[in-house]
Motif scaffolding. Structure first.
Motif, PDB file in Angstrom:
ATOM      1  N   VAL A   1       0.839  -1.202   0.000  1.00 56.47           N
ATOM      2  CA  VAL A   1       0.000   0.000   0.000  1.00 56.47           C
ATOM      3  C   VAL A   1       0.872   1.250   0.000  1.00 56.47           C
ATOM      4  O   VAL A   1       0.608   2.212  -0.736  1.00 56.47           O
ATOM      5  CB  VAL A   1      -0.955  -0.013   1.216  1.00 56.47           C
ATOM      6  N   ILE A   2       1.923   1.238   0.828  1.00 55.65           N
ATOM      7  CA  ILE A   2       2.854   2.380   0.853  1.00 55.65           C
ATOM      8  C   ILE A   2       3.501   2.572  -0.506  1.00 55.65           C
ATOM      9  O   ILE A   2       3.721   3.712  -0.959  1.00 55.65           O
ATOM     10  CB  ILE A   2       3.931   2.161   1.942  1.00 55.65           C
ATOM     11  N   SER A   3       3.793   1.466  -1.190  1.00 46.96           N
ATOM     12  CA  SER A   3       4.400   1.573  -2.515  1.00 46.96           C
ATOM     13  C   SER A   3       3.472   2.255  -3.507  1.00 46.96           C
ATOM     14  O   SER A   3       3.934   2.871  -4.473  1.00 46.96           O
ATOM     15  CB  SER A   3       4.757   0.172  -3.030  1.00 46.96           C
ATOM     16  N   VAL A   4       2.153   2.173  -3.252  1.00 44.76           N
ATOM     17  CA  VAL A   4       1.182   2.774  -4.166  1.00 44.76           C
ATOM     18  C   VAL A   4       0.875   4.218  -3.789  1.00 44.76           C
ATOM     19  O   VAL A   4       0.917   5.120  -4.631  1.00 44.76           O
ATOM     20  CB  VAL A   4      -0.116   1.933  -4.185  1.00 44.76           C
ATOM     21  N   VAL A   5       0.558   4.453  -2.512  1.00 47.48           N
ATOM     22  CA  VAL A   5       0.075   5.790  -2.098  1.00 47.48           C
ATOM     23  C   VAL A   5       1.196   6.683  -1.586  1.00 47.48           C
ATOM     24  O   VAL A   5       0.999   7.901  -1.467  1.00 47.48           O
ATOM     25  CB  VAL A   5      -1.018   5.641  -1.022  1.00 47.48           C
ATOM     26  N   GLY A   6       2.354   6.105  -1.265  1.00 46.09           N
ATOM     27  CA  GLY A   6       3.444   6.905  -0.744  1.00 46.09           C
ATOM     28  C   GLY A   6       3.414   6.992   0.767  1.00 46.09           C
ATOM     29  O   GLY A   6       2.389   6.734   1.423  1.00 46.09           O
ATOM     30  N   GLU A   7       4.538   7.365   1.351  1.00 49.33           N
ATOM     31  CA  GLU A   7       4.669   7.380   2.806  1.00 49.33           C
ATOM     32  C   GLU A   7       3.933   8.550   3.454  1.00 49.33           C
ATOM     33  O   GLU A   7       3.651   8.513   4.659  1.00 49.33           O
ATOM     34  CB  GLU A   7       6.152   7.443   3.195  1.00 49.33           C
ATOM     35  N   ARG A   8       3.631   9.580   2.708  1.00 47.01           N
ATOM     36  CA  ARG A   8       2.997  10.761   3.282  1.00 47.01           C
ATOM     37  C   ARG A   8       1.480  10.760   3.106  1.00 47.01           C
ATOM     38  O   ARG A   8       0.825  11.758   3.390  1.00 47.01           O
ATOM     39  CB  ARG A   8       3.573  12.020   2.643  1.00 47.01           C
ATOM     40  N   ALA A   9       0.919   9.677   2.629  1.00 48.51           N
ATOM     41  CA  ALA A   9      -0.536   9.617   2.430  1.00 48.51           C
ATOM     42  C   ALA A   9      -1.251   9.617   3.775  1.00 48.51           C
ATOM     43  O   ALA A   9      -0.751   9.101   4.776  1.00 48.51           O
ATOM     44  CB  ALA A   9      -0.894   8.372   1.632  1.00 48.51           C
ATOM     45  N   SER A  10      -2.451  10.189   3.785  1.00 52.09           N
ATOM     46  CA  SER A  10      -3.263  10.211   5.005  1.00 52.09           C
ATOM     47  C   SER A  10      -3.802   8.818   5.300  1.00 52.09           C
ATOM     48  O   SER A  10      -3.797   7.931   4.445  1.00 52.09           O
ATOM     49  CB  SER A  10      -4.418  11.193   4.846  1.00 52.09           C
ATOM     50  N   LYS A  11      -4.313   8.676   6.532  1.00 55.92           N
ATOM     51  CA  LYS A  11      -4.856   7.379   6.934  1.00 55.92           C
ATOM     52  C   LYS A  11      -6.082   7.008   6.103  1.00 55.92           C
ATOM     53  O   LYS A  11      -6.297   5.840   5.782  1.00 55.92           O
ATOM     54  CB  LYS A  11      -5.224   7.404   8.417  1.00 55.92           C
ATOM     55  N   GLU A  12      -6.890   7.997   5.716  1.00 54.30           N
ATOM     56  CA  GLU A  12      -8.070   7.723   4.898  1.00 54.30           C
ATOM     57  C   GLU A  12      -7.661   7.183   3.531  1.00 54.30           C
ATOM     58  O   GLU A  12      -8.243   6.212   3.023  1.00 54.30           O
ATOM     59  CB  GLU A  12      -8.917   8.978   4.750  1.00 54.30           C
ATOM     60  N   VAL A  13      -6.661   7.812   2.932  1.00 51.96           N
ATOM     61  CA  VAL A  13      -6.184   7.360   1.626  1.00 51.96           C
ATOM     62  C   VAL A  13      -5.561   5.972   1.745  1.00 51.96           C
ATOM     63  O   VAL A  13      -5.783   5.088   0.899  1.00 51.96           O
ATOM     64  CB  VAL A  13      -5.168   8.359   1.040  1.00 51.96           C
ATOM     65  N   TYR A  14      -4.799   5.754   2.820  1.00 52.82           N
ATOM     66  CA  TYR A  14      -4.171   4.452   3.033  1.00 52.82           C
ATOM     67  C   TYR A  14      -5.232   3.368   3.189  1.00 52.82           C
ATOM     68  O   TYR A  14      -5.137   2.296   2.565  1.00 52.82           O
ATOM     69  CB  TYR A  14      -3.272   4.505   4.266  1.00 52.82           C
ATOM     70  N   ASP A  15      -6.239   3.624   4.012  1.00 54.48           N
ATOM     71  CA  ASP A  15      -7.280   2.620   4.243  1.00 54.48           C
ATOM     72  C   ASP A  15      -8.068   2.328   2.966  1.00 54.48           C
ATOM     73  O   ASP A  15      -8.422   1.169   2.703  1.00 54.48           O
ATOM     74  CB  ASP A  15      -8.227   3.098   5.349  1.00 54.48           C
ATOM     75  N   ALA A  16      -8.333   3.370   2.183  1.00 57.94           N
ATOM     76  CA  ALA A  16      -9.072   3.157   0.929  1.00 57.94           C
ATOM     77  C   ALA A  16      -8.266   2.295  -0.035  1.00 57.94           C
ATOM     78  O   ALA A  16      -8.811   1.383  -0.687  1.00 57.94           O
ATOM     79  CB  ALA A  16      -9.408   4.503   0.293  1.00 57.94           C
ATOM     80  N   ALA A  17      -6.972   2.546  -0.137  1.00 53.02           N
ATOM     81  CA  ALA A  17      -6.118   1.729  -1.007  1.00 53.02           C
ATOM     82  C   ALA A  17      -5.995   0.315  -0.468  1.00 53.02           C
ATOM     83  O   ALA A  17      -5.981  -0.659  -1.233  1.00 53.02           O
ATOM     84  CB  ALA A  17      -4.741   2.364  -1.139  1.00 53.02           C
ATOM     85  N   PHE A  18      -5.931   0.176   0.850  1.00 57.02           N
ATOM     86  CA  PHE A  18      -5.837  -1.138   1.480  1.00 57.02           C
ATOM     87  C   PHE A  18      -7.041  -2.002   1.133  1.00 57.02           C
ATOM     88  O   PHE A  18      -6.911  -3.187   0.803  1.00 57.02           O
ATOM     89  CB  PHE A  18      -5.739  -0.952   3.005  1.00 57.02           C
ATOM     90  N   ILE A  19      -8.227  -1.392   1.159  1.00 54.77           N
ATOM     91  CA  ILE A  19      -9.449  -2.126   0.843  1.00 54.77           C
ATOM     92  C   ILE A  19      -9.545  -2.407  -0.656  1.00 54.77           C
ATOM     93  O   ILE A  19      -9.926  -3.505  -1.088  1.00 54.77           O
ATOM     94  CB  ILE A  19     -10.682  -1.351   1.338  1.00 54.77           C
TER      95      ILE A  19
END
Length: 362
Positions: A59-77
């Protein structure tokens, strides 16, 4: 008193029905296909688990390390990582069966398209290397066994030992320095010179074949000058292994009683060596050559990196360093499939050269 003539019908009666032969052949084919399916399922499962347990967050590889938790969770799902591991594997298995390895995180292209682009380069390089190993290594091994403990045998064993133990990346660097940097006998890194990049239409992906098909012989000569050094180094590595194994097989046969019997009968030494001794190691050499070919396809990573060769080895390495797990898993599965196919092909050659293997399989 004369013996009664043999009844041909009685002989035919002891032969198994042709339908039974086809049934056994069909069972053998189904058994082979079943082994392939089970092997590939195991390979897919292992590579999938490795991709999940590695300390790399896709997920970090896709959204980057500075992405918000909302963006991270959306990509995770959206990537399906919230589902149970078995469900994820089944989804992955279904995609792979359809030829879908996902998209590369580096260039957003389908991984299967990248593999189609880079694998022919590795196939071309490994094939030439294997041909060098076979056409030089087999005769060297035979001569070394026939001239055992002679100066030819000693030189051959030293050549094999150096090639088998010397680090391949060191040979590549020295080869570039000597034959390209100092002598200028070969082309430099890459598949072709900069003036010939993307000049030849892609048909097979192998630059020598495509340039010959298109009749662009200047590109063919340039590509040949670039591939001769890396293919020669891989060929030297293959030659060392094949010559050692050939020598070992031949020594075993030359020390057998049937060889002594053949010589006592007055057969020429050439016939004894080529027809009897070498004829009995062909089946063993099939496995050796197949394993050597597979190792070059899978293990040419360092050679491809040193010579900037755009093959699947350098592709997987770059993907691994960039945490592009879709590309890593896709390339690993393809390499595993190549191993399985080579094993099946060697089994078929076994049956062709040795009817006893065909009878046992049936």
């Amino acid at each position: 008193m004369s013996q009664p003539a043999a009844d041909p019908s009685a002989t035919l009666a002891h032969r198994p029905p042709r339908s039974l032969w086809w049934a056994k052949a069909g069972i053998s084919v189904l058994r082979t296909l079943g082994m392939i399916v089970v092997t590939m399922l195991g390979l897919l499962f292992v590579t999938f688990i490795i991709g999940r347990v590695m300390p790399i967050d896709p997920v970090i590889s896709v959204v980057g390390e500075r992405a918000s938790k909302e963006v991270y969770d959306a990509a995770f799902i959206s990537m399906g990582l919230d589902k149970p591991l078995l469900v994820q594997f089944l989804v992955y298995l279904g995609d792979v069966i359809q030829g879908d390895f996902g998209q590369s995180l580096l260039n957003s292209r389908p991984v299967i398209d990248d593999i189609k682009r880079v694998f022919p380069a590795t196939l071309e390089l490994a094939t030439l290397g294997t041909l060098v190993g076979v056409f030089i290594g087999v005769p060297l091994g035979v001569i070394s066994a026939v001239k055992r403990d002679s100066w030819i045998d000693q030189i051959t064993r030293v050549i094999a030992l150096v090639g088998y133990s010397m680090p391949i990346f060191w040979l590549g660097l020295v080869g570039l320095l000597v034959f390209y940097g100092v002598l200028g006998w070969v082309g430099g890194p890459g598949r072709v010179g900069i003036f010939y990049v993307d000049v030849v239409p892609v048909v097979t992906g192998m630059i020598l074949v495509d340039s010959a098909l298109d009749g662009q012989w200047d590109v063919f000569r340039d590509a040949l000058s670039h591939i001769v050094l890396p293919a020669g180094i891989l060929g030297y590595y293959s030659l060392a292994y094949i010559s050692r194994m050939t020598r070992s097989f031949m020594l075993e046969q030359l020390g057998s009683e049937y060889i002594t019997t053949a010589r006592v009968k007055g057969l020429s030494e050439w016939t004894v060596i080529t027809r009897h001794a070498f004829g009995n190691i062909k089946v063993q050499l099939i496995t050796v050559i197949a394993l050597s070919y597979a190792s070059l396809l899978e293990g040419s990573v360092l050679t491809e990196i040193i010579f900037a060769w755009p093959g699947i080895g350098s592709y997987i390495t770059t993907a691994l360093l960039s945490a592009d797990m879709n590309a890593v898993l896709g390339g690993t599965v393809v390499i595993g499939l190549v191993f399985v196919c080579l094993n099946v092909f060697s089994d078929l050659l076994y049956a062709f050269f040795d009817p006893r293997a065909r009878d046992n399989a049936s």
